[in-house]
Design a protein around this motif. Structure first.
Motif, PDB file in Angstrom:
ATOM      1  N   TYR A  19      -3.733 -16.288  17.551  1.00 40.97           N
ATOM      2  CA  TYR A  19      -5.088 -15.763  17.460  1.00 40.97           C
ATOM      3  C   TYR A  19      -5.314 -14.846  16.251  1.00 40.97           C
ATOM      4  CZ  TYR A  19      -7.075 -17.898  21.579  1.00 40.97           C
ATOM      5  OH  TYR A  19      -7.589 -18.805  22.449  1.00 40.97           O
ATOM      6  N   LEU A  20      -4.234 -14.482  15.604  1.00 36.93           N
ATOM      7  CA  LEU A  20      -4.400 -13.696  14.379  1.00 36.93           C
ATOM      8  C   LEU A  20      -5.110 -14.528  13.314  1.00 36.93           C
ATOM      9  CD1 LEU A  20      -0.978 -11.865  14.081  1.00 36.93           C
ATOM     10  CD2 LEU A  20      -3.206 -10.755  14.164  1.00 36.93           C
ATOM     11  N   GLU A  21      -4.903 -15.840  13.443  1.00 34.21           N
ATOM     12  CA  GLU A  21      -5.533 -16.730  12.464  1.00 34.21           C
ATOM     13  C   GLU A  21      -6.931 -17.170  12.902  1.00 34.21           C
ATOM     14  OE1 GLU A  21      -2.608 -19.808  12.190  1.00 34.21           O
ATOM     15  OE2 GLU A  21      -1.260 -18.577  10.968  1.00 34.21           O
ATOM     16  N   LEU A  22      -7.315 -16.773  14.114  1.00 33.03           N
ATOM     17  CA  LEU A  22      -8.611 -17.219  14.645  1.00 33.03           C
ATOM     18  C   LEU A  22      -9.558 -16.043  14.912  1.00 33.03           C
ATOM     19  CD1 LEU A  22      -7.158 -19.763  17.245  1.00 33.03           C
ATOM     20  CD2 LEU A  22      -8.137 -20.310  15.022  1.00 33.03           C
ATOM     21  N   VAL A  23      -9.267 -14.939  14.268  1.00 32.27           N
ATOM     22  CA  VAL A  23     -10.050 -13.719  14.517  1.00 32.27           C
ATOM     23  C   VAL A  23     -11.548 -13.960  14.286  1.00 32.27           C
ATOM     24  CG1 VAL A  23     -10.464 -11.379  13.639  1.00 32.27           C
ATOM     25  CG2 VAL A  23      -8.147 -12.129  14.121  1.00 32.27           C
ATOM     26  N   ASP A  24     -11.877 -14.592  13.170  1.00 33.02           N
ATOM     27  CA  ASP A  24     -13.300 -14.814  12.861  1.00 33.02           C
ATOM     28  C   ASP A  24     -13.915 -15.823  13.812  1.00 33.02           C
ATOM     29  OD1 ASP A  24     -13.117 -13.012  10.855  1.00 33.02           O
ATOM     30  OD2 ASP A  24     -12.645 -14.501   9.310  1.00 33.02           O
ATOM     31  N   GLU A  25     -13.134 -16.856  14.092  1.00 34.92           N
ATOM     32  CA  GLU A  25     -13.629 -17.902  14.996  1.00 34.92           C
ATOM     33  C   GLU A  25     -13.957 -17.347  16.381  1.00 34.92           C
ATOM     34  OE1 GLU A  25     -11.568 -21.908  16.408  1.00 34.92           O
ATOM     35  OE2 GLU A  25     -11.414 -21.544  14.242  1.00 34.92           O
ATOM     36  N   VAL A  26     -13.086 -16.447  16.839  1.00 32.43           N
ATOM     37  CA  VAL A  26     -13.295 -15.834  18.162  1.00 32.43           C
ATOM     38  C   VAL A  26     -14.425 -14.800  18.097  1.00 32.43           C
ATOM     39  CG1 VAL A  26     -12.169 -14.431  19.956  1.00 32.43           C
ATOM     40  CG2 VAL A  26     -10.889 -16.235  18.824  1.00 32.43           C
ATOM     41  N   GLY A  27     -14.614 -14.273  16.920  1.00 31.31           N
ATOM     42  CA  GLY A  27     -15.677 -13.281  16.749  1.00 31.31           C
ATOM     43  C   GLY A  27     -15.209 -11.853  16.946  1.00 31.31           C
ATOM     44  N   ILE A  28     -13.940 -11.651  16.772  1.00 34.30           N
ATOM     45  CA  ILE A  28     -13.419 -10.292  16.968  1.00 34.30           C
ATOM     46  C   ILE A  28     -13.779  -9.412  15.774  1.00 34.30           C
ATOM     47  CG2 ILE A  28     -11.289  -8.922  17.114  1.00 34.30           C
ATOM     48  CD1 ILE A  28     -10.166 -11.297  18.772  1.00 34.30           C
ATOM     49  N   ASP A  29     -14.320  -8.257  16.113  1.00 31.18           N
ATOM     50  CA  ASP A  29     -14.709  -7.293  15.091  1.00 31.18           C
ATOM     51  C   ASP A  29     -13.838  -6.054  15.287  1.00 31.18           C
ATOM     52  OD1 ASP A  29     -15.819  -5.312  13.615  1.00 31.18           O
ATOM     53  OD2 ASP A  29     -17.836  -5.449  14.498  1.00 31.18           O
ATOM     54  N   PHE A  30     -12.913  -5.857  14.370  1.00 29.54           N
ATOM     55  CA  PHE A  30     -11.955  -4.770  14.570  1.00 29.54           C
ATOM     56  C   PHE A  30     -12.554  -3.373  14.404  1.00 29.54           C
ATOM     57  CE2 PHE A  30      -8.652  -8.054  14.338  1.00 29.54           C
ATOM     58  CZ  PHE A  30      -7.881  -7.652  15.421  1.00 29.54           C
ATOM     59  N   THR A  31     -13.848  -3.326  14.136  1.00 30.54           N
ATOM     60  CA  THR A  31     -14.465  -1.995  14.144  1.00 30.54           C
ATOM     61  C   THR A  31     -15.028  -1.704  15.542  1.00 30.54           C
ATOM     62  OG1 THR A  31     -16.625  -2.830  13.487  1.00 30.54           O
ATOM     63  CG2 THR A  31     -15.112  -2.165  11.713  1.00 30.54           C
TER      64      THR A  31
ATOM     65  N   LYS B 112      -0.004 -16.009  20.302  1.00 29.23           N
ATOM     66  CA  LYS B 112       0.184 -14.718  19.642  1.00 29.23           C
ATOM     67  C   LYS B 112      -1.190 -14.066  19.650  1.00 29.23           C
ATOM     68  CE  LYS B 112       1.463 -11.256  17.151  1.00 29.23           C
ATOM     69  NZ  LYS B 112       0.364 -10.468  17.743  1.00 29.23           N
ATOM     70  N   ALA B 113      -1.258 -12.921  20.355  1.00 30.03           N
ATOM     71  CA  ALA B 113      -2.542 -12.236  20.491  1.00 30.03           C
ATOM     72  C   ALA B 113      -2.983 -11.672  19.141  1.00 30.03           C
ATOM     73  CB  ALA B 113      -2.409 -11.112  21.514  1.00 30.03           C
ATOM     74  N   PRO B 114      -4.273 -11.427  18.982  1.00 28.58           N
ATOM     75  CA  PRO B 114      -4.761 -10.966  17.672  1.00 28.58           C
ATOM     76  C   PRO B 114      -4.559  -9.474  17.427  1.00 28.58           C
ATOM     77  CG  PRO B 114      -6.593 -11.206  19.185  1.00 28.58           C
ATOM     78  CD  PRO B 114      -5.385 -11.641  19.944  1.00 28.58           C
ATOM     79  N   SER B 115      -3.450  -8.936  17.894  1.00 28.85           N
ATOM     80  CA  SER B 115      -3.172  -7.525  17.625  1.00 28.85           C
ATOM     81  C   SER B 115      -2.685  -7.389  16.192  1.00 28.85           C
ATOM     82  CB  SER B 115      -2.103  -7.002  18.591  1.00 28.85           C
ATOM     83  OG  SER B 115      -2.606  -7.039  19.896  1.00 28.85           O
ATOM     84  N   LEU B 116      -3.225  -6.398  15.493  1.00 35.84           N
ATOM     85  CA  LEU B 116      -2.887  -6.243  14.075  1.00 35.84           C
ATOM     86  C   LEU B 116      -1.526  -5.579  13.891  1.00 35.84           C
ATOM     87  CD1 LEU B 116      -6.366  -5.059  12.789  1.00 35.84           C
ATOM     88  CD2 LEU B 116      -5.369  -7.339  12.635  1.00 35.84           C
ATOM     89  N   TYR B 117      -1.118  -4.876  14.899  1.00 33.57           N
ATOM     90  CA  TYR B 117       0.147  -4.161  14.810  1.00 33.57           C
ATOM     91  C   TYR B 117       0.804  -4.174  16.172  1.00 33.57           C
ATOM     92  CZ  TYR B 117       3.474  -0.797  13.014  1.00 33.57           C
ATOM     93  OH  TYR B 117       4.624  -0.203  12.587  1.00 33.57           O
ATOM     94  N   PRO B 118       2.079  -4.351  16.358  1.00 33.00           N
ATOM     95  CA  PRO B 118       3.151  -4.550  15.385  1.00 33.00           C
ATOM     96  C   PRO B 118       2.921  -5.777  14.485  1.00 33.00           C
ATOM     97  CG  PRO B 118       4.036  -4.266  17.608  1.00 33.00           C
ATOM     98  CD  PRO B 118       2.566  -4.410  17.744  1.00 33.00           C
ATOM     99  N   TYR B 119       3.349  -5.632  13.272  1.00 30.33           N
ATOM    100  CA  TYR B 119       3.084  -6.653  12.261  1.00 30.33           C
ATOM    101  C   TYR B 119       3.762  -7.977  12.623  1.00 30.33           C
ATOM    102  CZ  TYR B 119       2.235  -8.635   7.673  1.00 30.33           C
ATOM    103  OH  TYR B 119       1.800  -9.430   6.658  1.00 30.33           O
ATOM    104  N   TRP B 120       3.019  -9.055  12.460  1.00 29.10           N
ATOM    105  CA  TRP B 120       3.543 -10.396  12.757  1.00 29.10           C
ATOM    106  C   TRP B 120       3.840 -11.081  11.416  1.00 29.10           C
ATOM    107  CZ3 TRP B 120       5.687 -12.725  16.668  1.00 29.10           C
ATOM    108  CH2 TRP B 120       5.760 -14.128  16.712  1.00 29.10           C
ATOM    109  N   TYR B 121       5.119 -11.286  11.144  1.00 32.81           N
ATOM    110  CA  TYR B 121       5.547 -11.810   9.841  1.00 32.81           C
ATOM    111  C   TYR B 121       5.368 -13.327   9.759  1.00 32.81           C
ATOM    112  CZ  TYR B 121       7.725  -7.242   9.225  1.00 32.81           C
ATOM    113  OH  TYR B 121       7.935  -5.892   9.113  1.00 32.81           O
ATOM    114  N   ASP B 122       5.147 -13.771   8.554  1.00 33.04           N
ATOM    115  CA  ASP B 122       4.997 -15.217   8.327  1.00 33.04           C
ATOM    116  C   ASP B 122       6.269 -15.961   8.748  1.00 33.04           C
ATOM    117  OD1 ASP B 122       2.513 -14.789   7.360  1.00 33.04           O
ATOM    118  OD2 ASP B 122       3.094 -14.815   5.232  1.00 33.04           O
ATOM    119  N   GLU B 123       7.408 -15.319   8.498  1.00 38.25           N
ATOM    120  CA  GLU B 123       8.689 -15.946   8.851  1.00 38.25           C
ATOM    121  C   GLU B 123       8.803 -16.133  10.365  1.00 38.25           C
ATOM    122  OE1 GLU B 123       8.219 -13.446   6.839  1.00 38.25           O
ATOM    123  OE2 GLU B 123       9.294 -13.783   4.956  1.00 38.25           O
TER     124      GLU B 123
END
Lengths: 344, 529
Positions: free
Chosen positions: A267-279, A237-248
C-alpha cells in the motif's frame, strides 16, 4: 485426629493457592487505560468465531484496517489478531491458535515483521503472548519469543513477572480483576486525532538487507499452514511511512509472493490511489493511520477482498447483523468520545 | 545454577522427592550424583578440578591411614620387645612418612589453587615491577577459576590434616569422600565443614522427618528473604555509589559503606541459611557459620561470630601450627632475649597473626584490596589487644561495662570499624578506598543523607521502606535468637499462627524480592571467593 490433620492441610493448601491466584489476578496488568494494545489478543476469545477474513500482524494491521468499515461497506466479517511489535513467529502461532477455533477464507499478513529475525523486547512479547489461551501454540510462541533474560515459568505463573506491581496498583486493577473492558473493535485500535507527517527521512543504509532465516522459516510455515487448511494467504505492506520499507525488502517479498503464488499488495505504492493524505490520515506523523486513514484503507482493501478474492457479503445474515449492530454502536460511541476529547 | 534461580529450585524439588523415595542406603549416592550434576551444570570443566582434588586427597588420606595402621600394629605386636628410645625412633620415622604424604597432598592441591587463582595476580605484580625498570611485561594467562575452589580445597585440606593428626579416620570409600568434598549446598560458598562434623549425618540413612523438613524449608525461605528482599535490593544502591566514586564521595561514601555492610551480611548469611536449610531437609547437619556477628562488642568477637568455619580453619590449620613450629619457637626465644619478655613474647603472636590475616585476605581474592583488607583487620585486632590495659583502667574507673548504652556504643563501634574495612572489598581498589574513606571526613556534604539525594541512586522511598523493615526484622530475629531457636519458638505457636508467619514471609519474598525482569540476577558475593 488424622482426619482433622488432613482437613487442616487441605484447607491450608486451598487458602494458599486461592490467595496466590487472587494476587496474580490483581497484579497482572489490565491494559484498560494505558497501553491498551496488551488487551487485544485476549479479546478474540469472547468473539463468535466464524470470520471470513483474519488479519494477523503488528500495529500495521491493528491500527490501519477497520473491520467495521469492511462490514459496513462490503458485509465482510473480519477480525484482526495483532499486537504491538508482533513478531512473525508470534503471528504464526497466533494463526495456529486461531485455526483451532475457525477456518477463515482469507488470512492477511502484514510483512513488516519480516525485518526481525530474533526475539526483541520482553514487554512486547508479553502483550503478544499473555492474552493467548493455553495451548501448544502458546507454549511454542513463548519458546520462540523469549529474550535471554526471560523465563518460561514467568509465563506460566505471571505473578513471578509482575510481583513488584503491588506498588503501582490502581483502582482499575481491582475493578478488572475478573472482568475485562472491550478496548478494540474486532482487534482494531481506534485513534481519531491528527498529527500530520512531516519530512520522512530516507532509511539508513543497512549492512545486510536479506531477511533472516528464522523469519523466512515462519513465513514458510504460515504459507504451508494456510495451504493445508485451504486458506488464501494475502501479504500486505501497510502504507506506514516509518519504519522505513527498503526496496531490497520489497523485492524479496515480491519474489516470495511470486514463488508461492500469493497475492501481495504494497500500500505504500498505492497511497494516492487509496486517497491517503498524510496531513490528515495519520495520528503520529505517518507511523500509523488514524480513523480516517484506516477507513480509507479498509474501503480500498475491502474492494479487493470482495471483488478479486470473492469474500462473501454476509450483511444479509440476521444473526451477524445483530452482532455487528452492537459493534457499530460501540465504534460510533468511541469515535464521538475521541472526537470530543481531541477537539478540546 | 544460582541458588535464587528457578532451575535450582526445580533441582531441589526433584532431589528432595527422590531422596525420600529411594531406599535410604542409596541416599548418599544420590547426593553425590546431584552434587556432580550441580557442578557440571556450572561448567563441565570444573569437574576435572574437583576430581583431581578429590582423588589426590583421598589417596593421600589412605596412605597416611595405612602408615598409621602399620605403626599401630607394629607397636602392638612388639610392645614387649621395644625399648622407649627404639619406639620413639620408630614413631618418628613413621611420622616422617605420613608427613611426606601430607606435604605432597597440601603442596599439590594448594598449588592448584595458587595457580588458577593467583597466577595472573602474580603476573600483574611482576609487570608493575618490570615496567618500573622499563622491561617488557609478561602476558596474562587465560585460566579458568573453578566455582568454589577456595571452599572445597580448604575443606579437603582440613580433612587431610585431620587424618594426619589422627583426629579423623581416613575415608576408605572414594565415592563417599567425593561427596564430602562436593556436597552441593556448601560447594560454592561454604561453610567449610570439618570431616569429623559432617561425615556422620552426610552418609547416614535418613527417613522422612516432617519437622526437620519443615524447619529446613523455613530456613531456606529465611535465606531467600535476606538475599532477595534485602541484599539484592541494596545491591542496586551500592552499585550506583561504588561505580561512580567521583560523584558519590563524602557522606555518600559513608552511606555506601553502611549499605554494603548490610548487603554483604544479608547476602552471605542468606546464602548460608539456604545452604543449611537445604542440608537440613536432606537430614544433613552442616556447621553454623554465623552467630549474630553484628552484635559483637569488638573485632575479635566479631571474627568469632562471622564466617566461623573459615576463622576456625585458619586458626586450627594455620595459626596454631605456625605458632608452635620450630622456627617460630626459635624466633620467640631470640626476640625475648633481644627485646625483653614483655615485647619479645608478642613477636611470634604478631607474626603468626600477620600470616593468618594475610592469608585470609588473599583467600578472599587475588588482589591487593583483599590483602590490605586482611591486614587492616590484623592491625585493628593487634591495636585493640595492645589497648586492653587502657580499657581495663577505664573500666576500673567508670562502671559502664554492663550498661546498655555502653554495650550499644561497642556494637556500633564494631559495625563502623568492620564496615570501614569492608570498603576495600567494596571499591576493590586500595588508593580509591583510602580516598573515599578520607572523603567522609573531608567533604562535608552530610545533608545528602536527608535531603532526598539518596533517592537518586536507584532506590525509591519504597525501597528504603522495605529495607528499613527488613533491618528491623533481621534485628528482631537476632535478638530473639539469644534465647534459642526462632523456628522452635514459632513451632510452639498454634497452627494457624505459624502458618500465617511462614506464608507471610513467603509473600514478602514473592512480592518484594528483587528478582526477575527489572532486577539483575545477582550472584552471591561469596560465590566469587
Amino acid at each position: 485426629m488424622k482426619k482433622k490433620r488432613w482437613l487442616t492441610i487441605v484447607l491450608t493448601a486451598i487458602l494458599i493457592l486461592g490467595s496466590l491466584f487472587l494476587l496474580q489476578k490483581l497484579l497482572m496488568p489490565k491494559y484498560v487505560a494505558d497501553v491498551v494494545e496488551g488487551a487485544f489478543i485476549a479479546e478474540y476469545y469472547q468473539e463468535e468465531k466464524n470470520h471470513d477474513v483474519v488479519f494477523i500482524g503488528d500495529c500495521e494491521v491493528y491500527e490501519n484496517f477497520s473491520p467495521i468499515t469492511l462490514w459496513q461497506e462490503y458485509g465482510i466479517n473480519s477480525y484482526i489478531r495483532g499486537s504491538a511489535q508482533q513478531l512473525i513467529w508470534q503471528s504464526y502461532y497466533l494463526l495456529e491458535d486461531t485455526l483451532r477455533y475457525e477456518t477463515p477464507q482469507v488470512v492477511v499478513f502484514n510483512v513488516l515483521s519480516m525485518k526481525y529475525n530474533e526475539p526483541q523486547k520482553e514487554a512486547y512479547n508479553r502483550m503478544s503472548i499473555e492474552g493467548m489461551k493455553w495451548s501448544m501454540s502458546k507454549v511454542k510462541s513463548i519458546q520462540a519469543s523469549m529474550t535471554s533474560r526471560e523465563n518460561f515459568l514467568d509465563y506460566v505463573f505471571p505473578i513471578l513477572r509482575y510481583h513488584s506491581r503491588w506498588s503501582q496498583l490502581t483502582e482499575d486493577d481491582l475493578k478488572y480483576m475478573f472482568q475485562t473492558k472491550q478496548v478494540s473493535h474486532n482487534g482494531y485500535y481506534m485513534r481519531v486525532d491528527v498529527k500530520a507527517a512531516g519530512e520522512i527521512p530516507e532509511g539508513k543504509p543497512l549492512a545486510d538487507y536479506q531477511f533472516g532465516e528464522n523469519a523466512y522459516t515462519y513465513l514458510d510455515k504460515m504459507t504451508a499452514l494456510c495451504k493445508e487448511k485451504g486458506i488464501q494467504l494475502i501479504l500486505i505492506k501497510a502504507p506506514s511511512l516509518y519504519p522505513y520499507w527498503y526496496d531490497e525488502w520489497e523485492a524479496q517479498i515480491e519474489q516470495y509472493a511470486e514463488d508461492n503464488d500469493l497475492l501481495y499488495i504494497n500500500y505504500l505504492e498505492l497511497v494516492d490511489e487509496v486517497g491517503i493524505d498524510f496531513t490528515q490520515d495519520t495520528y503520529d506523523a505517518g507511523l500509523h493511520m488514524n480513523l480516517s486513514g484506516a477507513e480509507k484503507l479498509s474501503h480500498s482493501f475491502g474492494q479487493i477482498l470482495s471483488e478479486e478474492v470473492q469474500v462473501p457479503n454476509r450483511s444479509g445474515e440476521a444473526h451477524l447483523q445483530e452482532i455487528w449492530k452492537e459493534k457499530i454502536a460501540a465504534y460510533e460511541a468511541e469515535k464521538q468520545e475521541q472526537f470530543t476529547k481531541y477537539s478540546k | 545454577m544460582l541458588f535464587t534461580s528457578y532451575s535450582f529450585m526445580g533441582f531441589l524439588l526433584v532431589l528432595f522427592c527422590l531422596y525420600y523415595i529411594i531406599p535410604a542406603k542409596h541416599q548418599w549416592k544420590l547426593l553425590l550424583l546431584a552434587s556432580y550434576i550441580f557442578y557440571f551444570l556450572a561448567k563441565p570443566i570444573y569437574l576435572i578440578y574437583i576430581l583431581v582434588t578429590t582423588v589426590s586427597t583421598w589417596f593421600a588420606g589412605i596412605q597416611i591411614d595405612k602408615v598409621q595402621n602399620t605403626q599401630k600394629a607394629y607397636l602392638a605386636e612388639h610392645k614387649a620387645d621395644l625399648d622407649k628410645e627404639t619406639k620413639k625412633q620408630y614413631k618418628a620415622s613413621m611420622k616422617k612418612k605420613t608427613w611426606h604424604w601430607l606435604l605432597a597432598c597440601l603442596l599439590f592441591n594448594l598449588g592448584i589453587l595458587a595457580v588458577v587463582k593467583y597466577t595472573n595476580f602474580t603476573i600483574s605484580n611482576i609487570n608493575s615491577l618490570v615496567q618500573l625498570f622499563g622491561g617488557k611485561p609478561l602476558s596474562f594467562i587465560n585460566i579458568i577459576v573453578p566455582l568454589g575452589i577456595s571452599f572445597y580445597t580448604f575443606q579437603a585440606m582440613g580433612y587431610i590434616i585431620d587424618v594426619y593428626r589422627g583426629t579423623s579416620k581416613a575415608q576408605t570409600n572414594p565415592f563417599r569422600f567425593a561427596l564430602f568434598v562436593s556436597f552441593f549446598p556448601q560447594l560454592v560458598q561454604g561453610p567449610i565443614s570439618r570431616y569429623g562434623d559432617l561425615h556422620e549425618s552426610l552418609f547416614a540413612e535418613h527417613s522422612f522427618d516432617g519437622k526437620n523438613v519443615a524447619f529446613g524449608l523455613q530456613r531456606i525461605l529465611w535465606g531467600y528473604f535476606k538475599k532477595m528482599v534485602i541484599a539484592d535490593r541494596m545491591l542496586i544502591g551500592v552499585n550506583t555509589l561504588i561505580q561512580n566514586p567521583d560523584r558519590y564521595s563524602g557522606a555518600y561514601a559513608f552511606a555506601g559503606m553502611l549499605f554494603y555492610a548490610l548487603e554483604l551480611y544479608a547476602d552471605f548469611t542468606g546464602g548460608i541459611d539456604i545452604t543449611i536449610g537445604v542440608a537440613q531437609v536432606l537430614g544433613v547437619k552442616v556447621t553454623e557459620n554465623f552467630n549474630r556477628p553484628y552484635f559483637s562488642k569488638n573485632i575479635k568477637e566479631y571474627w568469632n561470630r562471622w564466617h566461623i568455619t573459615m576463622g576456625s580453619w585458619f586458626t586450627d590449620y594455620i595459626f596454631y601450627p605456625i605458632s608452635v613450629c620450630k622456627p617460630m619457637l626459635k624466633l620467640s626465644k631470640h626476640s625475648r632475649s633481644l627485646l625483653g619478655e614483655s615485647i619479645g613474647k608478642r613477636v611470634p603472636i604478631y607474626l603468626s597473626s600477620f600470616i593468618v590475616w594475610f592469608t585470609t585476605g588473599i583467600w578472599h581474592g587475588a588482589s591487593w584490596n583483599f590483602i590490605v583488607w586482611g591486614l587492616g583487620n590484623w592491625v585493628v585486632i593487634m591495636v585493640s589487644q595492645e589497648l586492653e590495659p587502657l580499657y581495663a583502667k577505664f573500666h576500673n574507673r567508670f562502671a559502664v561495662k554492663d550498661k546498655f548504652g555502653f554495650r550499644l556504643f561497642q556494637v556500633i563501634r564494631t559495625i563502623l570499624l568492620m564496615s570501614s574495612l569492608r570498603m576495600f572489598d567494596c571499591y576493590r581498589d586500595v588508593p580509591l578506598t583510602f580516598r573515599m574513606f578520607g572523603s567522609i571526613f573531608t567533604k562535608f556534604n552530610w545533608n545528602v543523607l536527608w535531603d532526598g539525594s539518596l533517592l537518586n541512586i536507584g532506590l525509591s522511598a519504597l525501597d528504603y521502606g522495605i529495607l528499613s523493615a527488613g533491618v528491623v526484622l533481621l534485628t528482631t530475629v537476632s535478638l530473639v535468637q539469644r534465647t534459642g531457636s526462632v523456628r522452635e519458638k514459632i513451632h510452639k505457636k498454634p497452627y494457624w499462627l505459624r502458618a500465617a508467619v511462614w506464608y507471610g514471609l513467603f509473600l514478602c519474598v514473592l512480592l518484594m524480592g528483587a528478582y526477575g525482569i527489572g532486577y539483575d540476577a545477582s550472584q552471591f558475593i561469596y560465590n566469587q571467593f
